[in-house]
Design an enzyme around this catalytic site. Structure first.
Site, PDB file in Angstrom:
ATOM      1  CB  CYS A  20     -31.107  31.338 -54.762  1.00 41.79           C
ATOM      2  SG  CYS A  20     -32.304  31.354 -53.370  1.00 41.79           S
ATOM      3  CG  ASN A  49     -30.727  40.297 -58.030  1.00 39.98           C
ATOM      4  OD1 ASN A  49     -29.973  40.129 -57.286  1.00 39.98           O
ATOM      5  ND2 ASN A  49     -31.817  40.844 -57.679  1.00 39.98           N
ATOM      6  CG  HIS A 104     -33.690  37.300 -56.245  1.00 31.52           C
ATOM      7  ND1 HIS A 104     -31.973  37.005 -55.756  1.00 31.52           N
ATOM      8  CD2 HIS A 104     -33.718  38.594 -55.632  1.00 31.52           C
ATOM      9  CE1 HIS A 104     -31.538  38.039 -55.134  1.00 31.52           C
ATOM     10  NE2 HIS A 104     -32.587  38.872 -55.048  1.00 31.52           N
ATOM     11  NE  ARG A 108     -27.234  44.453 -52.029  1.00 29.36           N
ATOM     12  CZ  ARG A 108     -28.284  43.986 -51.812  1.00 29.36           C
ATOM     13  NH1 ARG A 108     -28.037  42.740 -51.335  1.00 29.36           N
ATOM     14  NH2 ARG A 108     -29.481  44.250 -52.396  1.00 29.36           N
ATOM     15  CG  ASP A 109     -29.123  40.810 -54.121  1.00 28.80           C
ATOM     16  OD1 ASP A 109     -28.872  40.181 -53.393  1.00 28.80           O
ATOM     17  OD2 ASP A 109     -30.364  40.985 -54.691  1.00 28.80           O
ATOM     18  CG  HIS A 165     -34.644  43.297 -55.429  1.00 31.64           C
ATOM     19  ND1 HIS A 165     -33.572  43.887 -55.362  1.00 31.64           N
ATOM     20  CD2 HIS A 165     -34.306  41.982 -54.991  1.00 31.64           C
ATOM     21  CE1 HIS A 165     -32.564  43.166 -54.947  1.00 31.64           C
ATOM     22  NE2 HIS A 165     -33.042  42.038 -54.830  1.00 31.64           N
TER      23      HIS A 165
HETATM   24  P1  HMG Z   1     -25.516  41.116 -34.897  1.00 32.36           P
HETATM   25  O1  HMG Z   1     -24.616  39.869 -34.622  1.00 32.36           O
HETATM   26  O2  HMG Z   1     -26.786  40.700 -34.065  1.00 32.36           O
HETATM   27  O3  HMG Z   1     -24.862  42.340 -34.309  1.00 32.36           O
HETATM   28  O4  HMG Z   1     -25.672  41.253 -36.177  1.00 32.36           O
HETATM   29  P2  HMG Z   1     -24.663  42.900 -33.153  1.00 32.36           P
HETATM   30  O5  HMG Z   1     -25.002  44.324 -32.908  1.00 32.36           O
HETATM   31  O6  HMG Z   1     -24.819  42.118 -31.809  1.00 32.36           O
HETATM   32  O7  HMG Z   1     -23.021  43.021 -33.465  1.00 32.36           O
HETATM   33  C1  HMG Z   1     -22.240  41.703 -33.414  1.00 32.36           C
HETATM   34  C2  HMG Z   1     -20.719  42.120 -34.042  1.00 32.36           C
HETATM   35  O8  HMG Z   1     -21.168  42.513 -35.363  1.00 32.36           O
HETATM   36  C3  HMG Z   1     -20.141  43.195 -33.503  1.00 32.36           C
HETATM   37  O9  HMG Z   1     -18.633  42.826 -33.799  1.00 32.36           O
HETATM   38  C4  HMG Z   1     -20.249  44.370 -34.127  1.00 32.36           C
HETATM   39  O10 HMG Z   1     -19.434  45.444 -34.345  1.00 32.36           O
HETATM   40  C5  HMG Z   1     -20.508  43.805 -35.553  1.00 32.36           C
HETATM   41  P3  HMG Z   1     -17.797  42.096 -32.562  1.00 32.36           P
HETATM   42  O11 HMG Z   1     -17.787  43.131 -31.151  1.00 32.36           O
HETATM   43  O12 HMG Z   1     -18.404  40.600 -32.446  1.00 32.36           O
HETATM   44  O13 HMG Z   1     -16.354  42.105 -33.183  1.00 32.36           O
HETATM   45  N1  HMG Z   1     -21.521  44.657 -36.459  1.00 32.36           N
HETATM   46  C6  HMG Z   1     -21.032  45.264 -37.621  1.00 32.36           C
HETATM   47  N2  HMG Z   1     -19.843  44.881 -38.543  1.00 32.36           N
HETATM   48  C7  HMG Z   1     -19.680  45.611 -39.474  1.00 32.36           C
HETATM   49  N3  HMG Z   1     -20.701  46.530 -39.977  1.00 32.36           N
HETATM   50  C8  HMG Z   1     -21.895  46.503 -39.288  1.00 32.36           C
HETATM   51  C9  HMG Z   1     -22.061  45.958 -38.128  1.00 32.36           C
HETATM   52  N4  HMG Z   1     -23.206  45.986 -37.373  1.00 32.36           N
HETATM   53  C10 HMG Z   1     -22.736  45.299 -36.191  1.00 32.36           C
HETATM   54  N5  HMG Z   1     -22.799  47.292 -39.894  1.00 32.36           N
HETATM   55  C11 HMG Z   1     -26.100  42.442 -38.260  1.00 32.36           C
HETATM   56  C12 HMG Z   1     -26.711  42.130 -37.013  1.00 32.36           C
HETATM   57  C13 HMG Z   1     -27.390  43.265 -38.861  1.00 32.36           C
HETATM   58  C14 HMG Z   1     -25.046  43.254 -38.141  1.00 32.36           C
HETATM   59  C15 HMG Z   1     -25.992  41.040 -39.026  1.00 32.36           C
HETATM   60  O14 HMG Z   1     -27.016  40.218 -38.707  1.00 32.36           O
HETATM   61  C16 HMG Z   1     -25.678  41.726 -40.347  1.00 32.36           C
HETATM   62  O15 HMG Z   1     -24.613  42.272 -40.842  1.00 32.36           O
HETATM   63  N6  HMG Z   1     -26.510  40.939 -41.432  1.00 32.36           N
HETATM   64  C17 HMG Z   1     -26.346  41.338 -43.060  1.00 32.36           C
HETATM   65  C18 HMG Z   1     -27.039  40.376 -43.617  1.00 32.36           C
HETATM   66  C19 HMG Z   1     -27.198  40.569 -45.029  1.00 32.36           C
HETATM   67  O16 HMG Z   1     -26.304  41.656 -45.574  1.00 32.36           O
HETATM   68  N7  HMG Z   1     -27.733  39.940 -46.115  1.00 32.36           N
HETATM   69  C20 HMG Z   1     -28.000  40.152 -47.130  1.00 32.36           C
HETATM   70  C21 HMG Z   1     -28.449  41.629 -47.723  1.00 32.36           C
HETATM   71  S1  HMG Z   1     -30.386  41.581 -47.827  1.00 32.36           S
HETATM   72  C22 HMG Z   1     -30.681  41.131 -49.324  1.00 32.36           C
HETATM   73  O17 HMG Z   1     -29.707  40.495 -50.125  1.00 32.36           O
HETATM   74  C23 HMG Z   1     -32.086  41.190 -49.808  1.00 32.36           C
HETATM   75  C24 HMG Z   1     -32.221  42.259 -50.919  1.00 32.36           C
HETATM   76  O18 HMG Z   1     -31.326  41.977 -51.898  1.00 32.36           O
HETATM   77  C25 HMG Z   1     -33.581  42.268 -51.100  1.00 32.36           C
HETATM   78  C26 HMG Z   1     -34.024  41.087 -51.586  1.00 32.36           C
HETATM   79  O19 HMG Z   1     -33.701  40.294 -52.480  1.00 32.36           O
HETATM   80  O20 HMG Z   1     -35.255  40.481 -50.914  1.00 32.36           O
HETATM   81  C27 HMG Z   1     -31.643  43.652 -50.107  1.00 32.36           C
HETATM   82 MG    MG Z   2     -31.993  40.437 -53.431  1.00 32.31          MG
END
Ligand code: HMG
Ligand code: MG
Length: 299
Positions: free
Chosen positions: A240, A249, A209, A15-16, A207
């Site tokens: 990153c 990571n 990186h 995933r990450d 966690h």
């Molecule tokens: P948004 O654009 O504000 O969402 O995104 P919305 O509710 O306005 O919806 C817009 C569109 O997104 C719609 O589709 C929804 O259906 C769709 P449209 O009508 O335009 O075709 N949608 C989705 N589709 C699939 N799955 C969903 C979903 N929700 C809405 N769950 C949202 C808000 C949170 C969805 C967006 O910003 C997003 O997906 N962000 C993900 C970012 C991400 O994954 N970042 C990486 C992970 S975090 C990380 O890596 C850190 C970590 O490792 C720890 C660390 O290192 O610190 C965990």
């Molecule tokens: Mg991470």
């Protein structure tokens, strides 16, 4: 504090790691990676992410990845879920656990999930309720715990406040993420001391990186604080997005080597993880990010 006797390592490479890899990788190959890792002895593997494919195209197809897994009894297969839509998709796909993710920095929260910290916590409430009803455990992440690409330094009290909220809403564990890998061991110790005043230490994870090459030192610092759960990524998969060419990571192999040297049990077979890391690195056409794997290759 004495070092823990055993550590639980959460494998986040599929995933990450893969969410930050430039080379495309098929559903079959993603599932193969998870299956290979499951044979190494991990109890928990983060196998995918049910986020918007417009935001993170690399994680599209996570439902198909879950459908292609050869489940190993005793292994929990988790997924990232930012909202109820993601949770419902993860549940339908058969995720054993899910993870919600918040940030300690307002700017990062906006850029990562398009809402404020407070709004993100509100969005998690229905996820927590649905997960409870379905009997699915929820992990919580806090990002940018030791620094933010937009805001710089982050106060430990800010992290503690978000971690407390996640714990209070029912997260079984809260993982503190040094998302951009800027932390150093002293800051890491201060951080865990501050957060442990709000969330029981046994429910905290680290966690790290490795962007600045501090991850292993930070893990050792966290171990000295009594932390016994760490997230890591096979072959140091990932990168990153905020520092071009930087590492992802901390590599699972390197953490395992450190823990072995300290006599800390994990139940994970280092040699097998090295083999998996070598294979996936070759497939992705990238250098293996594990120093231990590189050293073993040289003899
Ligand atoms: P948004 O654009 O504000 O969402 O995104 P919305 O509710 O306005 O919806 C817009 C569109 O997104 C719609 O589709 C929804 O259906 C769709 P449209 O009508 O335009 O075709 N949608 C989705 N589709 C699939 N799955 C969903 C979903 N929700 C809405 N769950 C949202 C808000 C949170 C969805 C967006 O910003 C997003 O997906 N962000 C993900 C970012 C991400 O994954 N970042 C990486 C992970 S975090 C990380 O890596 C850190 C970590 O490792 C720890 C660390 O290192 O610190 C965990
Ligand atoms: Mg991470």
């Amino acid at each position: 504090m004495a070092l823990p006797h055993s550590v639980r390592l959460v494998e986040v490479g599929p995933r990450d790691g893969l969410q930050n890899e430039a080379s495309p990788i098929s559903v079959i190959d993603k599932a193969r990676l998870v299956n290979e890792l499951a044979a190494c002895g991990y109890a928990y593997i983060e196998a995918g992410s049910f986020v918007s494919p417009k935001w993170v195209p690399q994680m599209a197809g996570s439902a198909e990845v879950f459908a292609s897994l050869q489940r190993v009894p005793g292994v929990s297969y988790g997924a990232l879920t930012p909202n109820l839509q993601g949770f419902e998709a993860a549940l339908a796909a058969g995720a054993d656990e899910v993870a919600v993710f918040a940030a300690a920095s307002e700017s990062f929260s906006q850029r990562n999930i398009n809402c404020s910290i407070a709004q993100s916590l509100e969005r998690f409430a229905p996820v927590m309720a649905a997960a409870k009803a379905a009997g699915v455990p929820v992990r919580g992440y806090v990002s940018c715990v030791l620094g933010c690409p937009y805001e710089g330094a982050i106060a430990p009290a800010q992290v503690a406040a978000v971690a407390r909220e996640l714990h209070a809403m029912g997260c079984r564990e809260v993982s503190l993420g040094d998302t951009i890998g800027v932390g150093t061991p002293g800051a890491t110790r201060n951080l865990f001391q501050a957060v442990a005043r709000e969330v029981p230490l046994a429910q905290l994870a680290g966690h790290f990186h490795d962007t600045y090459g501090q991850a292993l030192a930070n893990i050792y610092a966290a171990l000295l604080e009594g932390v016994s759960v760490f997230d890591s990524s096979v072959a140091g998969l990932g990168g990153c997005p905020y520092a071009r060419g930087a590492s992802g990571n901390v590599a699972s192999e390197d953490v395992l080597y450190l823990l072995q040297g300290l006599g800390i049990q994990t139940g994970i077979d280092l040699d097998r993880v090295i083999a998996v890391g070598e294979r996936i690195s070759q497939q992705l056409g990238r250098a293996n990010g594990s120093r231990v794997a590189q050293a073993r290759r040289c003899g």
